[in-house]
Write a protein that holds these residues in place. Structure first.
Motif, PDB file in Angstrom:
ATOM      1  N   ASP A  33       9.791  13.557  12.788  1.00 30.67           N
ATOM      2  CA  ASP A  33      10.071  14.231  14.060  1.00 30.67           C
ATOM      3  C   ASP A  33       9.559  15.660  14.037  1.00 30.67           C
ATOM      4  OD1 ASP A  33      12.476  16.165  13.322  1.00 30.67           O
ATOM      5  OD2 ASP A  33      12.943  14.227  12.403  1.00 30.67           O
ATOM      6  N   ASN A  66      17.592  10.727  21.548  1.00 26.99           N
ATOM      7  CA  ASN A  66      18.291   9.439  21.529  1.00 26.99           C
ATOM      8  C   ASN A  66      19.114   9.223  22.798  1.00 26.99           C
ATOM      9  OD1 ASN A  66      17.277   8.836  18.961  1.00 26.99           O
ATOM     10  ND2 ASN A  66      18.973   9.856  17.937  1.00 26.99           N
ATOM     11  N   TYR A  92      23.935   5.807  23.592  1.00 27.86           N
ATOM     12  CA  TYR A  92      23.171   6.431  22.512  1.00 27.86           C
ATOM     13  C   TYR A  92      22.309   5.355  21.870  1.00 27.86           C
ATOM     14  CZ  TYR A  92      22.323   9.297  18.310  1.00 27.86           C
ATOM     15  OH  TYR A  92      21.750  10.028  17.299  1.00 27.86           O
ATOM     16  N   SER A  93      20.987   5.568  21.890  1.00 32.89           N
ATOM     17  CA  SER A  93      20.065   4.572  21.362  1.00 32.89           C
ATOM     18  C   SER A  93      19.137   5.234  20.349  1.00 32.89           C
ATOM     19  CB  SER A  93      19.243   3.948  22.489  1.00 32.89           C
ATOM     20  OG  SER A  93      18.497   2.860  22.025  1.00 32.89           O
ATOM     21  N   PRO A  94      19.286   4.951  19.047  1.00 34.42           N
ATOM     22  CA  PRO A  94      18.523   5.674  18.020  1.00 34.42           C
ATOM     23  C   PRO A  94      17.035   5.337  18.046  1.00 34.42           C
ATOM     24  CG  PRO A  94      19.765   3.866  17.032  1.00 34.42           C
ATOM     25  CD  PRO A  94      20.198   3.951  18.464  1.00 34.42           C
ATOM     26  N   VAL A  95      16.211   6.373  18.029  1.00 40.65           N
ATOM     27  CA  VAL A  95      14.758   6.192  18.027  1.00 40.65           C
ATOM     28  C   VAL A  95      14.062   7.265  17.201  1.00 40.65           C
ATOM     29  CG1 VAL A  95      14.240   7.607  20.065  1.00 40.65           C
ATOM     30  CG2 VAL A  95      12.815   5.593  19.555  1.00 40.65           C
ATOM     31  N   THR A  96      14.810   8.250  16.702  1.00 38.71           N
ATOM     32  CA  THR A  96      14.199   9.448  16.123  1.00 38.71           C
ATOM     33  C   THR A  96      13.777   9.307  14.662  1.00 38.71           C
ATOM     34  OG1 THR A  96      16.448  10.264  15.724  1.00 38.71           O
ATOM     35  CG2 THR A  96      15.323  11.044  17.711  1.00 38.71           C
ATOM     36  N   ASP A 130      15.412   2.123  14.765  1.00 37.28           N
ATOM     37  CA  ASP A 130      14.602   3.087  15.514  1.00 37.28           C
ATOM     38  C   ASP A 130      13.194   2.554  15.750  1.00 37.28           C
ATOM     39  OD1 ASP A 130      16.829   4.277  14.111  1.00 37.28           O
ATOM     40  OD2 ASP A 130      16.094   6.222  14.788  1.00 37.28           O
ATOM     41  N   ASN A 190      13.428  -0.001  18.596  1.00 39.17           N
ATOM     42  CA  ASN A 190      13.570   0.648  19.900  1.00 39.17           C
ATOM     43  C   ASN A 190      12.269   1.305  20.346  1.00 39.17           C
ATOM     44  OD1 ASN A 190      16.231  -0.094  20.347  1.00 39.17           O
ATOM     45  ND2 ASN A 190      17.075   1.770  19.433  1.00 39.17           N
ATOM     46  N   GLU A 191      11.551   1.892  19.402  1.00 43.06           N
ATOM     47  CA  GLU A 191      10.268   2.507  19.728  1.00 43.06           C
ATOM     48  C   GLU A 191       9.274   1.447  20.193  1.00 43.06           C
ATOM     49  OE1 GLU A 191       8.102   6.092  17.589  1.00 43.06           O
ATOM     50  OE2 GLU A 191       7.640   4.214  16.555  1.00 43.06           O
TER      51      GLU A 191
END
Length: 698
Positions: free
Chosen positions: A308, A494, A558-562, A570, A573-574
């Protein structure tokens, strides 16, 4: 037929009968009431039913022989039969008979080897066939001849039984010697004195299986036999394996239990696919469009998997316009390939004091996809507006090729915020904007019920190898503002992804903590009593395909992508976002994500146990080593977290551990927040246990 074989033995006949699984020779003295009275070579007498006499009686002699003469006859025939039996080749007899006959008497087999076999030759042949249980079965008066398949099956069973017997005898002795060496009764036995193969291999396999799963029922009965008399310790297999030298001292058995391979050997079969991805990034022909936005990253000084970076600007309304650039392996990723499946199985990176275990091959996670400064990398850029009051606006998303301007570390950024000139100074304005934004975002989340727990991080240093490892602990260099601004930037990315997914009904993996939190619990908590109080009302966050609130974050979704280089959730989701933005359709339906999550949750839980318990092992080993170095005077600062009529829970800030002791040790006047000194004993790093022996006031 063989000569001298008697069908109905009477007085003066030499016979054989089975006793103790061995044929015994005898002389028939007389028949009494349907039974035979026999005279044995040791001059004793016995009575048997004729049905117990083996079907190769003979020869017969005059019944008037003296006892001395009978003993001489019996010994002469026994010695001759033993000599003849040693010359019989049962396997060759089976080869000649198999397929020709289903069953035959001993005389028939004797005639295969002798022209006119006498009674001794027949008896010798019968004795040899009786001992060859893998090929023949004695069903008086004949021997059943097994077919080849049965012979192979029985041979394997016999070998297994032999190994089992050898394991029970040799294995029990070997394990006992290993244990006695473990507890210091004598030096560790030389591995060369271990049982021979295949017993050695079976014992090793058994130990490794029980290191992976102490509750396994595989070889349960055998395990109980070879460990009879040893302590009933759940880590007995590990302790024996370390003493044997199968695994090093301080071996991380948690990785075995998680079926998670450390090191880089797992990458070797995937080298070809890994190199293809590296070439795709280096050649750049299939990368997304390039842009020249100035991004900076902030990580620990030793971090190589940089996933990131960010840029930030002041907005006209007094707020902030934020863009977070995320490493984008999804641009090239094949989830169905061997590499894709291997990374799915690993599910997450694991960071341990002794070294890191990466989800991706290092050449990708710490190389081709990592956002190194000056290197062209595919990236997902998440944009958002943060209002002056910390309110989060709608997100925007694009895929680009970027070059990070600078990889910074936390201490330099913290110092730059304090006005110290260093490598981060050219970017101090961005750092100040991000720090101001993070303060407002944190306050806004707390206003929405966020429950934030802050604990000092511990930095481990392991010196030496094997049994000589020494553990050193020290506080991690403090960089609170730099760490907060990075944390809040990740929460922004996120959160806006989750809100976008909910608004557009795009299936994603969400992290949820759907629990009602009383208003007074919202805040940032640092003291042991406060942490103990709020932890009681929070449930562990979990993954779900249905968007639900995350109470601890103070967010509706909250959706983790980082962290796509470190967490498979992640990456998924990406890839889902990439599919929607570039193809106009989702890659996975909600049902397909749910199916994926069933396996992914298991893998993440297994890896999570490694991440939780292994650092604790080193902390308890540190406590143990300090106690050995300083003796009974070794005390630890402790803060009372909570108390009741039976127990008092304390926090040890130096090692960031919580322990519980009997109330009677603490006296009557004990209260949350009270600072004490405790003396510890019975420290067991493997079990993550220590006992409070004594409590002293500061």
């Amino acid at each position: 037929m063989a000569s001298h074989i008697v069908q109905n033995p009477s007085a003066g006949c030499i016979v054989k009968f089975m006793q103790g699984n061995e044929p015994q020779i005898a002389w028939v003295m007389e028949e009494q009431k349907g039974k035979l009275r026999l005279f044995l070579p040791n001059r004793r007498e016995t009575t048997l039913s004729p049905s117990r006499i083996l079907p190769w009686a003979g020869p017969s002699y005059p019944a008037t022989q003296s006892k001395d003469a009978v003993v001489e006859l019996l010994n002469r025939h026994r010695e001759r039969r033993e000599r003849l039996a040693s010359e019989v080749a049962p396997m060759e007899l089976w080869e000649m008979a198999q397929g020709e006959m289903e069953r035959a008497p001993a005389e028939w087999f004797a005639e295969l080897g002798y022209t006119s076999p006498d009674a001794d030759a027949v008896a010798a042949c019968g004795r040899a066939l009786l001992q060859c249980k893998t090929h023949f079965r004695f069903q008086p008066p004949e021997f059943e001849i097994y077919d080849a398949a049965t012979v192979e099956s029985r041979r394997q069973a016999e070998e297994a039984a032999r190994v089992r017997e050898a394991m029970v005898c040799g294995g029990a002795d070997w394990f006992r010697r290993l244990w006695e060496a473990r507890i210091g009764r004598h030096p560790a036995p030389d591995a060369s004195t271990a049982p021979e193969e295949p017993v050695r291999g079976r014992l090793e396999k058994m130990l490794r299986a029980r290191m992976r799963d102490p509750e396994t029922v595989e070889d349960e009965a055998l395990w109980k036999q070879v460990t009879k008399g040893l302590p009933d310790d759940p880590h007995l297999a590990l302790l024996l394996a370390m003493t044997w030298g199968l695994v090093p001292e301080h071996y991380n058995f948690w990785l075995d239990r998680a079926d998670y391979e450390s090191g880089t050997a797992w990458e070797e079969p995937l080298e070809s696919e890994t190199q293809e991805l590296i070439r795709a990034v280096e050649e750049g022909g299939s990368l997304p469009p390039a842009e020249d936005t100035v991004f900076i990253s902030i990580d620990s000084a030793t971090t190589r998997d940089i996933d990131d970076a960010f840029c930030i600007a002041s907005a006209a309304d007094g707020g902030w316009d934020v863009e977070v650039a995320l490493a984008c392996p999804a641009w090239f990723w094949n989830f169905d390939s061997a590499l894709g499946k291997a990374v799915f199985h690993r599910a997450t990176s694991i960071y341990l004091p002794e070294g890191n275990c990466h989800m991706m091959p290092e050449a990708l996670g710490e190389g081709a996809f990592s956002l190194f400064e000056g290197q062209a990398r595919p990236a997902l850029v998440v944009g958002a507006h943060v209002a002056p009051d910390g309110t989060l606006g709608e997100g925007s998303f694009r895929f680009s090729t970027i070059k990070v301007a600078k990889n910074l570390n936390y201490p330099d950024c913290e110092a730059a915020l304090d006005g110290v000139e260093n490598a981060a100074s050219p970017f101090v304005e961005s750092l100040r904007l991000a720090a101001a934004m993070s303060d407002r975002r944190l306050a806004s989340r707390v206003e929405h019920g966020a429950v934030i727990i802050e604990r000092p991080e511990i930095d481990f240093e392991l010196e030496g190898e094997g049994a000589d490892i020494t553990v050193k602990l020290r506080p991690y260099p403090a960089a609170p503002r730099a760490q907060l601004l990075v944390a809040e930037l990740m929460v922004v990315a996120n959160a806006v992804l989750a809100e976008w997914a909910v608004k557009n009904d795009v299936p994603l993996l969400f992290r949820t903590q759907d629990v009602a939190v009383p208003r007074e619990y919202a805040g940032v908590w640092k003291s042991a009593p406060d942490i103990a109080r709020v932890v009681r009302i929070l449930v562990a966050a979990s993954l779900d395909v249905v968007p639900r609130p995350h109470a601890g974050m103070g967010l509706s979704a909250y959706s983790p992508v980082t962290s796509p280089l470190r967490r498979f959730t992640d990456l998924v989701n990406e890839a889902q976002l990439l599919s929607v933005l570039t193809r106009g359709s989702v890659r996975w339906s909600r049902e397909e994500l749910s199916d994926m999550l069933m396996h992914l949750s298991i893998r993440l839980e297994a890896a999570g146990q490694v991440q939780r318990f292994r650092p604790r092992y080193w902390k308890y080993l540190y406590i143990q080593q300090q106690a050995r170095a300083h003796g009974d005077e070794c005390c630890w600062k402790a803060e009372v977290a909570e108390e009741n009529d039976m127990w008092v829970s304390v926090s040890l800030p130096e090692v960031q551990l919580g322990l519980r002791g009997k109330r009677s040790l603490f006296g009557e006047k004990v209260f949350p927040g009270q600072e004490l000194h405790v003396r510890l004993g019975k420290v067991n790093p493997l079990r993550n246990e220590a006992v409070i022996l004594d409590v002293r006031e500061c």
